[in-house]
Enzyme design. Structure first.
Site, short mmCIF file in Angstrom:
data_model
loop_
_atom_site.label_atom_id
_atom_site.label_comp_id
_atom_site.label_asym_id
_atom_site.label_seq_id
_atom_site.Cartn_x
_atom_site.Cartn_y
_atom_site.Cartn_z
N ASN A 1 -4.53 -5.97 -6.89
CA ASN A 1 -5.88 -5.55 -6.57
C ASN A 1 -6.62 -4.87 -7.73
O ASN A 1 -7.83 -4.74 -7.69
CB ASN A 1 -5.85 -4.60 -5.36
CG ASN A 1 -7.22 -4.24 -4.87
OD1 ASN A 1 -8.02 -5.11 -4.57
ND2 ASN A 1 -7.53 -2.95 -4.82
N THR B 1 -12.94 -3.32 0.09
CA THR B 1 -12.22 -4.46 -0.46
C THR B 1 -12.78 -5.00 -1.77
O THR B 1 -12.16 -5.87 -2.38
CB THR B 1 -12.17 -5.62 0.56
OG1 THR B 1 -13.51 -6.02 0.88
CG2 THR B 1 -11.45 -5.20 1.83
N ASP C 1 -11.63 -3.14 -9.68
CA ASP C 1 -11.18 -3.98 -8.57
C ASP C 1 -11.20 -5.46 -8.94
O ASP C 1 -12.25 -6.04 -9.20
CB ASP C 1 -12.07 -3.73 -7.35
CG ASP C 1 -11.41 -4.17 -6.06
OD1 ASP C 1 -10.62 -3.39 -5.51
OD2 ASP C 1 -11.68 -5.31 -5.62
N ASP D 1 0.83 -3.20 -3.07
CA ASP D 1 0.14 -1.93 -3.26
C ASP D 1 -1.32 -2.07 -2.87
O ASP D 1 -1.92 -3.13 -3.03
CB ASP D 1 0.27 -1.53 -4.74
CG ASP D 1 -0.25 -0.15 -5.04
OD1 ASP D 1 0.35 0.82 -4.56
OD2 ASP D 1 -1.26 -0.04 -5.77
N HIS E 1 -7.15 -2.85 0.47
CA HIS E 1 -8.29 -3.07 -0.41
C HIS E 1 -8.41 -4.52 -0.84
O HIS E 1 -9.20 -4.85 -1.73
CB HIS E 1 -8.20 -2.14 -1.62
CG HIS E 1 -8.25 -0.69 -1.24
ND1 HIS E 1 -9.42 -0.06 -0.89
CD2 HIS E 1 -7.26 0.23 -1.10
CE1 HIS E 1 -9.16 1.20 -0.58
NE2 HIS E 1 -7.86 1.40 -0.69
N GLU F 1 0.79 -1.92 1.74
CA GLU F 1 0.37 -0.52 1.83
C GLU F 1 -1.02 -0.49 2.46
O GLU F 1 -2.04 -0.46 1.77
CB GLU F 1 0.35 0.12 0.44
CG GLU F 1 0.04 1.62 0.49
CD GLU F 1 -0.41 2.18 -0.83
OE1 GLU F 1 -0.29 3.41 -1.01
OE2 GLU F 1 -0.90 1.41 -1.70
#
Length: 466
Positions: free
Chosen positions: A126, A168, A177, A207, A211, A254
């Site tokens: 991510n 996200t 991101d 991880d 997101h 996560e």
């Protein structure tokens, strides 16, 4: 003839030891070898197996930023820490200066296979390091250059975690991101994932999974479609390449609860973390009170069959520091709860060596093994109990007060602990055959007569009887 039978038996045992499956990992227990090197993990694998763990989770194996001059102290001169540099990817290839080489990784996985230990790899697609000038040229070329690497919103930080577009596609914690829906990125990342699997991995921890957008989440303007999770859980190919052995892998994300986490929707693709339950356990350990009725519900919409549980994570210990002050016994009490229960896959964080209750005591460095708590007799006894009780129903209740907790599995055995200030007597119904039973952790004896068990439970002790 006897010699032939012996050879057959040895071969059968060898194949049995090497059989890591999604089911065996899920029903067992994971040791998070936080910041251990591949060589250190390989060296310690016999002890890990003997302690009853069914899987290890190393820190991230990908190429990462060599920050702060590449040192291996947990904390840098400015006390912001060095451990987190392995959470700052610069390329998606196996091996980094903190944990070891690709060959080291392969050797570790081979040894784990021999001992029947699964290997779960922590991946973090991510985001990248914020030091963009250090990102590898191969990575940038593969995704179409730096302008195509990130979401359109990466220059903005998340202010509302309940806003799924922000959650996200915006940057979190200063980490830019990545556009995980870019097919060029997906193809490059898939090569890494499959290389990790082919080298011997048995699963993944994603991880910051919450997101990365779900298929029905709002779409970033630069993203063709939100298809990351169908691709990287093996349901869909990217340019003809699918995730290897997808049906055999243990995968969890996560998905920290709160702020519109949608853990039920993520649970359709993988297991998720029971972060709220961990917070409850930490509060209970600090208060020396474990209310059985309040601990039965995992408080996670994904459902009890889709959970990875913990008392503390590397973030609550190392990043936030919220759990760093817990003592070893407090951690073991929380571990007794999650590892003795029927549902959830428990994860045990291996802290760095040093005095208990101190964050980063400075005794060990990145690459070294953590402290010896993973093989504490109480931890080992609970782990082996967990293996024995697969499929048994659970019953959880308190003793004289909420400092005494009992977790009974069917009528085959129980785990109990006393975090109070004085010894107590256990006295409850269990349909074990009459006789004297010895606790597996300390050798304390308990007598069963007419379906009733009775015996002393000293303060600050965990007992395991079956």
């Amino acid at each position: 003839m006897k010699k032939i039978y012996l050879i057959i038996l040895l071969v059968a045992l060898t194949f049995t030891a090497g059989a890591q499956t999604k089911k065996s990992i899920k029903e067992g227990a994971i040791l998070h070898c936080f910041c251990w090197s591949f060589k250190t993990i390989e060296e310690k694998l016999p002890e890990i197996a003997a302690a009853g763990f069914t899987a290890v989770q190393p820190s991230p194996v990908n190429t990462c930023l060599e920050g702060d001059y590449g040192g291996l102290d947990f904390l840098g001169a400015d006390l912001t820490g060095k451990w987190y540099f392995h959470y700052q990817p610069v390329d998606w290839k196996i091996g980094n200066y903190q944990l070891g080489t690709r060959d080291d990784f392969i050797s570790m996985c081979k040894k784990a296979e021999e001992l029947g230990i699964g290997v779960i790899i922590d991946v973090l697609p991510n985001h990248t390091t914020p030091r963009k000038k250090d990102i590898a040229k191969d990575f940038l070329d593969a995704v179409g250059g730096i302008d195509n690497l990130y979401h359109e919103g990466e220059k903005r930080g998340i202010t509302n975690y309940g806003d799924r577009l922000q959650c996200t596609t915006y940057s979190m914690g200063g980490l830019p991101d990545v556009n995980t829906e870019n097919p060029d990125f997906q193809a490059y990342f898939m090569k890494f994932m499959n290389d990790v699997i082919d080298c011997g991995a048995d699963g993944f921890r994603f991880d910051t999974a919450k997101h990365i957008g779900l298929p029905d989440d709002p779409r970033d303007p630069r993203s063709p479609e939100n298809d990351f999770w169908p691709i990287f859980t093996g349901r869909k190919a990217i340019r003809g390449e699918k995730l290897h052995r997808a049906d055999e892998l243990f995968i969890y994300g996560e998905v920290l609860q709160g702020g519109g986490a949608r853990e039920d929707a993520y649970g359709e693709f993988m297991s998720v973390v029971a972060s709220s339950y961990g917070a409850i356990l930490r509060a209970d350990t600090k208060n020396h009170k474990f209310q059985a009725s309040g601990l039965k519900d995992f408080r996670n919409d994904a459902g009890p069959d889709k959970l990875v549980t913990w008392v503390e994570s590397h973030d609550t210990y190392a990043n936030q520091g919220e759990s760093a002050g817990l003592t070893n016994f407090q951690l073991r009490c929380g571990w007794a709860v999650i590892a003795a229960r029927k549902d959830g896959t428990p994860l045990f964080l291996s802290r760095p060596k040093g005095p208990e209750g101190v964050q980063f005591p400075g005794v060990s460095q990145i690459g070294d093994a953590g402290n010896d708590e993973f093989k504490n007799p109480e931890v080992v006894a609970v782990n082996l109990f967990r293996k024995e009780m697969v499929g048994e129903d659970e019953e959880m209740f308190n003793g004289d007060d909420t400092s005494i907790l009992v977790i009974k599995r069917g009528d085959r055995g129980f785990v109990a602990f006393n975090c109070g200030k004085k010894s107590t007597t256990l006295n409850f119904k269990i349909n074990l055959p009459d006789g004297t039973y010895q606790d597996k952790a300390h050798g304390i004896k308990y007598k069963v007569s007419g379906g009733m068990l009775k015996g002393k439970l000293p303060k600050n002790k965990i007992v395991v009887v079956y």
